[in-house]
Motif scaffolding. Structure first.
Motif, PDB file in Angstrom:
ATOM      1  N   ALA A 290      24.282  20.537  74.472  1.00  0.00           N
ATOM      2  CA  ALA A 290      23.204  19.576  74.699  1.00  0.00           C
ATOM      3  C   ALA A 290      23.463  18.347  73.838  1.00  0.00           C
ATOM      4  CB  ALA A 290      21.849  20.183  74.364  1.00  0.00           C
ATOM      5  N   ASP A 294      18.836  14.255  75.572  1.00  0.00           N
ATOM      6  CA  ASP A 294      18.744  14.941  76.864  1.00  0.00           C
ATOM      7  C   ASP A 294      17.418  15.698  76.950  1.00  0.00           C
ATOM      8  OD1 ASP A 294      21.210  14.014  77.512  1.00  0.00           O
ATOM      9  OD2 ASP A 294      22.277  15.902  77.119  1.00  0.00           O
ATOM     10  N   ARG A 338      12.635  15.916  74.078  1.00  0.00           N
ATOM     11  CA  ARG A 338      14.076  15.777  74.255  1.00  0.00           C
ATOM     12  C   ARG A 338      14.816  16.355  73.047  1.00  0.00           C
ATOM     13  NH1 ARG A 338      15.504  12.432  78.425  1.00  0.00           N
ATOM     14  NH2 ARG A 338      13.756  11.356  79.443  1.00  0.00           N
TER      15      ARG A 338
END
Length: 520
Positions: A290, A294, A338
């Motif tokens: 990740a 994101d 996020r």
């Protein structure tokens, strides 16, 4: 096999009262293609052919599936959501009335009941009665396991009788037990022990003579997720060692599938939901999982390997490491935020990715799980705040233990899996001079076994398990097989010691790449 697969799973929470069928893992779960996809459909007969030709390989795959269901799916439901009482199906679902009636009418069971009565009355010599009881019980156990009648001889040679008094526990939650039990007389109750509650024991079911107890832990070789204890005085059990069960199941593929089916049929719809919606991912060292910024839409569980989260800010960089059994993304997933960091693998790893929507569905099905989840998140936030207050963020390296935070914060409900208080899982021993590396590693592993289950892994052991081709010819497929093999070794042992070569060979590089700690 799957190209551009984008499939979403939805739980039908409105039909939670529907009684699931054995192995009906699709009940209440639908798979929907969210974009144009191409799938490969493998007929069931293909698996049947593989089963007949390679029973040992199928057994290893089945054991791996059960281990991961137990260590990840069940651990997620217990540790993260507190669903101790939603792991197994309740009541008479453990056994149908027809199966119990058929067993009671068999001649072997009639002789067994007669001999057990003679034991209580003392009308015959005890030694002769015990031999007869084990012989008849072995025949009944072979039938229950759907083994060939000739397998009863092997069961008779290795099985023993166990006598219990009322309230005595023979399987304990969170403890390993390497045997399968069959109830011969009396009654046994099965259920989890929940710390911090009164009463601490929650009964799932009461089992009568002829029932088998401990299939899950015996099949997986892991700790038990429930306890079993005697309800009445004079309970007698047939104890069958795990090694004997494994040998017979490999020799009888149909019996192995029957045992596997029974284990899955015991699990609750909640367990099957998480299992169906989880995606197993293999990531290479340095591969990014990740990126900062994101959307955090999934929670990751480390099956084996090691993951690092790197936080960058104006005052410096902080690093957190996650070992086997740790969760990543739980806070961001529940808050729908996020990723605040970059997450990547620092060695070859396997992860289980569970969509956040699955947790939301489970919380709707079990409202109390939401409160427990909030407590878990709150404890983690407090621990991180304490760490930040204790030291400067700049250059500080925060390392997460396997099951617990290094600051000492504990989850609201203790884990059902053993922790041993260790923050690493693999150790590489690399010789820099002409030393007796064999003796050193052997002594080291012997000492480590006093702390936790430990395993020494050498180049010869890897070659013996994987074959000469995998060892000598390095390609993507062979590398994957090697990673899976090393993952299986890690799953079965809390500590793995890799013994490197005297020279800088391919095996030495692999040992260094797989290690959480390197001893030179």
């Amino acid at each position: 096999l799957v190209q551009r697969q984008r499939v979403s799973f939805a739980a039908d929470c409105g039909e939670s009262s529907v009684k699931p069928r054995p192995l009906a893992m699709a009940d209440g779960v639908s798979a929907i293609a969210t974009e144009n996809s191409r799938l490969i459909k493998i007929p069931a007969r293909c698996y049947s052919m593989v089963l007949e030709k390679f029973p040992a390989d199928v057994h290893r795959i089945a054991v791996t599936i059960v281990q991961r269901v137990q260590r990840v799916t069940l651990q997620t439901l217990v540790k993260t959501l507190g669903l101790h009482t939603e792991l197994l199906r309740r009541g008479s679902d453990f056994e149908s009335p027809d199966a119990w009636a058929n067993r009671m009418s068999s001649p072997e069971w009639y002789r067994l009941a007669s001999n057990l009565s003679d034991v209580s009355t003392g009308t015959k010599a005890l030694g002769d009665i015990m031999k007869s009881i084990i012989s008849d019980a072995s025949l009944v156990a072979a039938a229950e396991l759907e083994l060939h009648p000739e397998c009863a001889t092997t069961l008779r040679q290795h099985s023993t009788l166990v006598s219990l008094s009322k309230g005595e526990t023979f399987i304990k939650t969170g403890s390993p037990h390497h045997a399968l039990y069959m109830v011969l007389s009396g009654e046994v109750e099965v259920g989890p022990e929940i710390p911090g509650t009164s009463p601490s024991f929650y009964r799932f079911s009461k089992l009568e003579p002829g029932a088998l107890v401990g299939r899950l832990a015996c099949f997986s070789g892991d700790v038990s997720i429930f306890s079993a204890r005697a309800v009445t005085d004079g309970v007698k059990l047939l104890r069958i060692p795990k090694a004997t069960i494994d040998e017979l199941l490999v020799a009888g593929p149909r019996a192995m599938i029957s045992c596997f089916e029974q284990i899955l049929s015991f699990l609750s719809p909640s367990v099957h939901l998480v299992n169906w919606c989880s995606q197993w991912e293999h990531v290479q060292a340095s591969e990014v999982i990740a990126r900062k910024g994101d959307p955090c839409e999934s929670i990751y569980m480390v099956l084996n390997g090691r993951i690092r989260a790197s936080y960058s800010s104006n005052v410096g960089t902080a690093v957190e490491e996650y070992g086997r059994g740790r969760c990543i993304g739980d806070i961001g997933g529940i808050t729908k935020s996020r990723w605040p960091c970059k997450v990547y693998a620092i060695r070859n790893s396997e992860l289980a990715r569970v969509p956040v929507k699955v947790f939301e569905a489970l919380i709707r099905m079990h409202p109390n799980a939401g409160l427990h989840f909030a407590r878990v998140i709150a404890s983690q936030v407090r621990a991180r705040q304490s760490e930040q207050a204790a030291s400067s963020v700049s250059g500080h390296r925060r390392v997460y233990h396997r099951r617990g935070i290094s600051s000492g914060a504990a989850p609201p409900t203790p884990s059902i899996m053993p922790t041993y208080g260790l923050s690493l899982a693999t150790i590489a021993v690399v010789p820099l001079s002409d030393v007796d590396i064999d003796a050193f590693c052997s002594t080291m592993v012997t000492s480590l076994k006093r702390i936790a289950p430990a395993k020494l892994l050498t180049k010869d052991m890897a070659r013996q398990n994987l074959g000469e081709k995998v060892y000598r010819h390095n390609n993507a497929l062979h590398e994957l097989r090697m990673t899976r093999f090393l993952g299986e070794v890690e799953e079965k042992h809390r500590l793995v010691v890799f013994q490197a070569d005297q020279r800088y060979t391919w095996w030495t590089r692999l040992c260094i790449a797989q290690a959480d700690a390197i001893l030179l």
